[in-house]
Write a protein that holds these residues in place. Structure first.
Motif, PDB file in Angstrom:
ATOM      1  N   GLY A 165       0.874  -1.319  -0.059  1.00 40.68           N
ATOM      2  CA  GLY A 165      -0.135  -0.071  -0.014  1.00 40.68           C
ATOM      3  C   GLY A 165       0.889   1.185   0.066  1.00 40.68           C
ATOM      4  N   TYR A 166       0.285   2.402  -0.038  1.00 48.03           N
ATOM      5  CA  TYR A 166       0.770   3.644  -0.193  1.00 48.03           C
ATOM      6  C   TYR A 166       0.291   4.835   0.781  1.00 48.03           C
ATOM      7  CZ  TYR A 166       2.029   1.680  -4.668  1.00 48.03           C
ATOM      8  OH  TYR A 166       2.538   0.542  -5.768  1.00 48.03           O
ATOM      9  N   GLY A 167       1.207   5.521   1.429  1.00 44.73           N
ATOM     10  CA  GLY A 167       0.907   6.729   1.922  1.00 44.73           C
ATOM     11  C   GLY A 167       0.913   8.117   1.117  1.00 44.73           C
ATOM     12  N   GLY A 168      -0.188   8.784   1.152  1.00 45.84           N
ATOM     13  CA  GLY A 168      -0.198   9.802  -0.082  1.00 45.84           C
ATOM     14  C   GLY A 168      -0.379  11.202   0.682  1.00 45.84           C
ATOM     15  N   GLY A 169      -0.887  12.263   0.058  1.00 45.29           N
ATOM     16  CA  GLY A 169      -0.723  13.486   0.673  1.00 45.29           C
ATOM     17  C   GLY A 169       0.344  14.336   0.092  1.00 45.29           C
ATOM     18  N   ALA A 170       1.325  14.985   0.836  1.00 44.23           N
ATOM     19  CA  ALA A 170       2.442  15.731   0.389  1.00 44.23           C
ATOM     20  C   ALA A 170       3.421  15.087  -0.487  1.00 44.23           C
ATOM     21  CB  ALA A 170       3.041  16.509   1.199  1.00 44.23           C
ATOM     22  N   GLY A 171       3.510  13.761  -0.049  1.00 48.54           N
ATOM     23  CA  GLY A 171       4.476  12.731  -1.155  1.00 48.54           C
ATOM     24  C   GLY A 171       3.761  11.568  -1.187  1.00 48.54           C
ATOM     25  N   LEU A 172       4.314  10.518  -1.676  1.00 41.62           N
ATOM     26  CA  LEU A 172       4.123   9.177  -1.951  1.00 41.62           C
ATOM     27  C   LEU A 172       4.883   8.378  -1.438  1.00 41.62           C
ATOM     28  CD1 LEU A 172       1.712   7.550  -3.280  1.00 41.62           C
ATOM     29  CD2 LEU A 172       3.107   7.538  -5.418  1.00 41.62           C
ATOM     30  N   VAL A 185       2.183   7.496   8.912  1.00 43.48           N
ATOM     31  CA  VAL A 185       1.389   8.315   9.568  1.00 43.48           C
ATOM     32  C   VAL A 185       1.702   9.836   8.925  1.00 43.48           C
ATOM     33  CG1 VAL A 185       1.645   9.648  11.999  1.00 43.48           C
ATOM     34  CG2 VAL A 185       2.209   7.111  11.629  1.00 43.48           C
ATOM     35  N   SER A 186       2.630   9.888   8.281  1.00 40.13           N
ATOM     36  CA  SER A 186       2.929  11.271   7.546  1.00 40.13           C
ATOM     37  C   SER A 186       3.859  11.062   6.430  1.00 40.13           C
ATOM     38  CB  SER A 186       3.206  12.338   8.413  1.00 40.13           C
ATOM     39  OG  SER A 186       3.553  13.387   7.558  1.00 40.13           O
ATOM     40  N   THR A 187       3.641  11.349   5.289  1.00 33.83           N
ATOM     41  CA  THR A 187       4.550  11.235   4.239  1.00 33.83           C
ATOM     42  C   THR A 187       5.784  12.494   4.377  1.00 33.83           C
ATOM     43  OG1 THR A 187       3.287  12.410   2.591  1.00 33.83           O
ATOM     44  CG2 THR A 187       3.085   9.989   2.589  1.00 33.83           C
ATOM     45  N   LYS A 188       5.518  13.666   4.601  1.00 33.98           N
ATOM     46  CA  LYS A 188       6.271  14.701   4.558  1.00 33.98           C
ATOM     47  C   LYS A 188       6.035  15.694   5.593  1.00 33.98           C
ATOM     48  CE  LYS A 188       8.440  17.939   1.415  1.00 33.98           C
ATOM     49  NZ  LYS A 188       8.550  18.732   0.176  1.00 33.98           N
ATOM     50  N   PRO A 189       6.806  15.521   6.799  1.00 33.82           N
ATOM     51  CA  PRO A 189       7.823  14.659   6.941  1.00 33.82           C
ATOM     52  C   PRO A 189       7.441  13.284   7.397  1.00 33.82           C
ATOM     53  CG  PRO A 189       7.169  16.065   9.081  1.00 33.82           C
ATOM     54  CD  PRO A 189       6.411  16.633   8.203  1.00 33.82           C
ATOM     55  N   LEU A 190       8.274  12.334   6.840  1.00 35.45           N
ATOM     56  CA  LEU A 190       8.239  10.827   6.793  1.00 35.45           C
ATOM     57  C   LEU A 190       7.886   9.983   8.220  1.00 35.45           C
ATOM     58  CD1 LEU A 190       7.433   8.417   5.198  1.00 35.45           C
ATOM     59  CD2 LEU A 190       9.818   8.278   4.664  1.00 35.45           C
ATOM     60  N   VAL A 191       6.782   9.852   8.753  1.00 33.93           N
ATOM     61  CA  VAL A 191       6.983   9.121   9.980  1.00 33.93           C
ATOM     62  C   VAL A 191       5.917   7.721   9.675  1.00 33.93           C
ATOM     63  CG1 VAL A 191       5.792   9.233  12.271  1.00 33.93           C
ATOM     64  CG2 VAL A 191       6.670  11.276  11.107  1.00 33.93           C
ATOM     65  N   VAL A 192       6.638   6.874  10.363  1.00 35.48           N
ATOM     66  CA  VAL A 192       6.114   5.286   9.958  1.00 35.48           C
ATOM     67  C   VAL A 192       5.806   4.697  11.474  1.00 35.48           C
ATOM     68  CG1 VAL A 192       6.472   3.034   9.045  1.00 35.48           C
ATOM     69  CG2 VAL A 192       7.541   5.064   7.920  1.00 35.48           C
TER      70      VAL A 192
END
Length: 614
Positions: free
Chosen positions: A358-365, A407-414
Motif C-alpha cells: 500500500g501507499y501513503g499519500g498527501g504531500a508525498g507518495l 502516519v505522514s509522508t512529509k515529514p516521513l513518519v512510520v
C-alpha cells in the motif's frame, strides 16, 4: 513504465532478515490483526464472508451492532476497550500521564526510571508537596545516572509543509517541517465563533442492508458533506442535510482516499458487481476518481498482473499524491494518472517476491513494500517519485516488523509493531521518524502500549488514527486514566508531543480535563484540531490546541440535552468518523449491520449527524 524500479543498491534487501511469525504469501488471505476485539471477517477485495471495518477504523465489537457505547454510568466495572484494565482493575497506581513509567522502556527516547508511587503503603495518598519532592529527586537521578538515547538526526533541512487535505477523515496529518520543533503553533483557518454553543442541524438515516456492510469514508467540501452509502456515494447539504447528488456505482465502495485534491477530486475503489446472497461478497478490483463538486465518476478502470496473473488485481486501499492515484494490496501496487486513469505502473511479479502492500499519500507518495519468501519476509519504506514510481530513498524496517503504516509522508513518519510486542492490538510499538530524502532514521520513538492511545490497522498502510504530525512534532493521546476526583467514570487523558528530530518529549501537553477524553483529528496550520469526548451527561467539544504551547481554544460545544446527547454518544470515536470544518462537526458510522429487530435501539441510530454553531 509497468513497475517501479527495484530497491536502490545502497540498502540491499537482507533475505535472512526474518520478521516474526511468517505472513501469508499472496494471494492466500488470512484474517487481519485487529484492535483488541474479535475481528469481523477481512474485506476490501480479499476472499471473505463479510467486509472488515476498513480504512483504518477499529473493528466493531461483535456484541454491539452500533458504533458507540451508550455512556450511562455502568452498574459494575467493565473491561475497557482494547484490553486495557479500567481504573478499578489496575493494581499498581499509575503516575501522571506523559511521564516516565518503567525502567526497561524508552519513553520518547529517554531511558526510564520507575517513579515513586502516588499512594503510600496502606493505601494512603501522598500529599502533592511530597510527590513533587520525590519527582524532583527522580529527575536528578535521570539526569545524572541515565544517558539520553536518540538516533542520529538527518540533515534537518526545511522541507515544504504538507498541506492538510480538505475533508479527510480522522487520522494521519502532515503539516510542518522535518527538523526539530520549529513550528510557531497557532494560525490555521478555524476560529472560534462569538457563540460556541452548537445545535443539532441534521441526521441522515441508516439505509437498510442485508448483511454487514462497510460504509467507511466521509469528506467535507465548501458545499457538501459527502458520505459512503450502499453501492453509492452521496453528498448532503451542509446546513439542511438534504441530498445534493447521489453517485450510483456498480458495487460497494471498498476503499477511498483520505486525501482529496485541491479541486475536490477523490480516488475510490469499488466492486464490479453488487453483493448477492448467500456470501454477500465481491472482489475489490475497480479504481476510479470522483468529482466531489459535481458527483460525477470521471473515470474507472482495472488492471491485471502481479500475483493476480491474468485476472483483475485486487486492492485493499487507495490514496493520492499530486496527480498520481496509487492503489495497493496483496496482489501488488498500481498507479494511475488522476486526470484520465492511464496506468503509470502495474503490479508485476519479480524474483525478489516484492510487492507494494500500500501507499501513503498527501504531500508525498510513500510505499510500504514487502519482500522475500514466505518464511522470511521483510518490509521496506520507499519514498517514491509519484510520476515514475522510482524510489527516491529507502529504509529497511527492523527485524520483527511484518507490517508498517504511514502516519505522514512529509515529514516521513512510520508506525509499526516490532515483533508483535505491543500486545494490545493497536498495531504500534514504535514510531520511526525518517529523512524522506536520504532514508536515514532520525529518531525512533517507543510508544508504551499501556500509555498511548494511537491506533493503526496493521495490514493497512494509511490507516492510523489519533496520531497527527505537524510543527516538526508527533502528537499522540495517552490512554484514558483516572481523573483528579478518583470517582468512578472520572476518566481523562492528555495529548503528548514528540520531537521528530530527536524523539524527545516536549515539556508542554494538553489536558482533556476530568471526565473528557481528547481525540486528535487533524492539523490546522500550526494548531491541532481535536474532539473532546464527553461524559454521558454533557455535550462533546471541538477544540483547537496550539501545537507549541498546547493551549486550548473551544471552537464548538454540543448540547447537553439528554435526547440530543444520546445521539452524540452513539458515535464512539473509536468506531466512527469525526470531521470538523468551519463551525460544523460531522459524525458518521463506518459499518452497517442487518437489523436485529424493530425494537433494537441501535437500529434507529442515524448513519450520520451534524452539529453546527452557524
Amino acid at each position: 513504465m509497468t513497475q517501479p524500479p527495484p530497491p536502490p543498491p545502497n540498502q540491499p534487501p537482507d533475505p535472512q532478515g526474518g520478521f516474526g511469525a511468517p505472513t501469508p504469501p499472496p494471494p492466500a488471505q488470512q484474517p487481519e490483526p485487529g484492535y483488541g476485539h474479535p475481528q469481523q471477517p477481512p474485506g476490501y477485495g480479499y476472499p471473505q464472508q463479510q467486509p472488515d471495518a476498513g480504512y483504518g477504523y477499529p473493528q466493531q465489537p461483535p456484541t454491539e451492532p452500533g458504533y458507540g457505547y451508550p455512556q450511562q454510568p455502568p452498574a459494575a466495572p467493565q473491561q475497557s476497550p482494547y484490553g486495557y484494565p479500567t481504573p478499578q482493575q489496575q493494581q499498581p497506581v499509575q503516575p501522571p500521564y506523559g511521564y516516565p513509567t518503567q525502567p526497561q522502556q524508552h519513553y520518547g527516547g529517554y531511558p526510564q526510571t520507575a517513579p515513586a508511587p502516588a499512594v503510600a503503603p496502606g493505601g494512603k495518598k501522598l500529599s502533592a508537596q511530597l510527590q513533587i519532592v520525590i519527582a524532583a529527586a527522580v529527575a536528578v537521578v535521570l539526569i545524572i545516572g541515565a544517558g539520553i538515547w536518540y538516533a542520529n538526526s538527518g540533515s534537518g533541512g526545511k522541507d515544504d509543509e504538507a498541506k492538510s487535505s480538505a475533508g479527510t477523515s480522522q487520522g494521519s496529518g502532515g503539516n510542518g517541517g522535518s527538523g526539530e520543533s520549529k513550528g510557531t503553533g497557532g494560525g490555521g483557518n478555524e476560529k472560534p465563533p462569538a457563540d460556541t454553543q452548537a445545535k443539532l442541524t441534521f441526521q441522515v438515516p441508516k439505509p437498510g442492508v442485508p448483511d454487514v456492510t462497510d460504509v467507511s469514508g466521509s469528506w467535507v467540501t465548501d458545499k457538501a458533506y459527502v458520505k459512503t452509502g450502499v453501492n453509492s456515494l452521496v453528498a448532503y447539504d451542509l446546513a439542511k442535510g438534504t441530498a445534493l447528488w447521489t453517485l450510483p456505482l456498480t458495487g460497494q465502495i471498498c476503499g477511498a482516499s483520505r486525501h482529496v485534491t485541491a479541486d475536490n477530486k477523490l480516488p475510490i475503489l469499488f466492486e464490479a458487481s453488487k453483493r448477492v446472497a448467500p456470501r454477500y461478497y465481491q472482489q475489490c478490483t475497480e479504481v476510479g476518481t470522483v468529482d466531489l463538486t459535481t458527483g460525477k465518476l470521471l473515470w474507472s478502470t482495472s488492471v491485471t498482473g502481479g500475483s493476480a496473473g491474468d485476472q483483475k488485481a485486487r486492492f485493499g486501499e487507495i490514496t493520492v499524491s499530486g496527480t498520481t492515484v496509487a492503489a495497493g494490496g496483496n496482489d501488488g501496487g498500481a498507479a494511475f494518472d488522476i486526470a484520465n486513469g492511464n496506468p503509470r505502473w502495474k503490479p508485476q511479479a519479480n524474483d525478489q517476491n516484492c510487492y507494494d502492500l500500500g501507499y501513503g499519500g498527501g504531500a508525498g507518495l510513500v510505499a510500504v513494500r514487502k519482500c522475500g519468501p514466505y518464511e522470511s519476509q521483510y518490509v521496506l519504506i520507499q519514498n517514491l517519485n509519484p510520476t515514475t514510481g522510482a524510489p527516491i530513498s529507502q529504509y529497511k524496517m527492523p527485524t520483527g516488523v511484518k507490517y508498517a503504516s504511514i502516519v505522514s509522508t512529509k515529514p516521513l513518519v512510520v508506525a509499526a509493531d516490532v515483533g508483535d510486542s505491543a500486545g494490545d492490538g493497536s498495531g504500534i510499538s514504535d514510531f520511526f521518524s525518517l529523512d524522506e530524502k536520504t532514508g536515514k532514521l532520525k529518531a525512533k520513538i517507543t510508544a508504551d502500549p499501556d500509555q498511548y492511545g494511537a491506533r493503526c490497522r496493521a495490514t493497512r498502510v494509511e490507516s492510523c488514527t489519533k496520531a497527527i504530525v505537524g510543527n516538526g512534532r508527533l502528537y499522540v493521546p495517552t490512554e484514558e486514566h483516572e481523573g483528579s476526583t478518583g470517582e468512578y467514570g472520572d476518566e481523562t487523558n492528555e495529548v503528548i508531543a514528540f520531537d521528530l528530530a530527536t524523539g524527545k518529549t516536549a515539556p508542554e501537553k494538553a489536558d482533556a480535563g476530568d471526565k473528557y477524553t481528547l481525540v486528535p483529528l487533524r492539523m490546522d496550520g500550526g494548531s491541532l484540531i481535536a474532539y473532546k469526548a464527553p461524559p454521558y451527561d454533557k455535550g462533546g467539544r471541538i477544540v483547537s490546541i496550539d501545537g507549541v504551547t498546547m493551549k486550548e481554544t473551544v471552537l464548538l460545544e454540543n448540547p447537553a440535552d439528554p435526547t440530543v446527547n444520546d445521539i452524540e454518544n452513539s458515535f464512539s470515536p473509536d468506531y466512527s468518523e469525526i470531521l470538523y470544518r468551519d463551525g460544523r462537526v460531522f459524525m458518521s458510522a463506518v459499518m452497517l449491520s442487518k437489523p436485529r429487530s424493530s425494537a433494537s435501539p441501535t437500529d434507529n441510530e442515524p448513519l450520520a449527524v451534524s452539529y453546527s454553531t452557524r
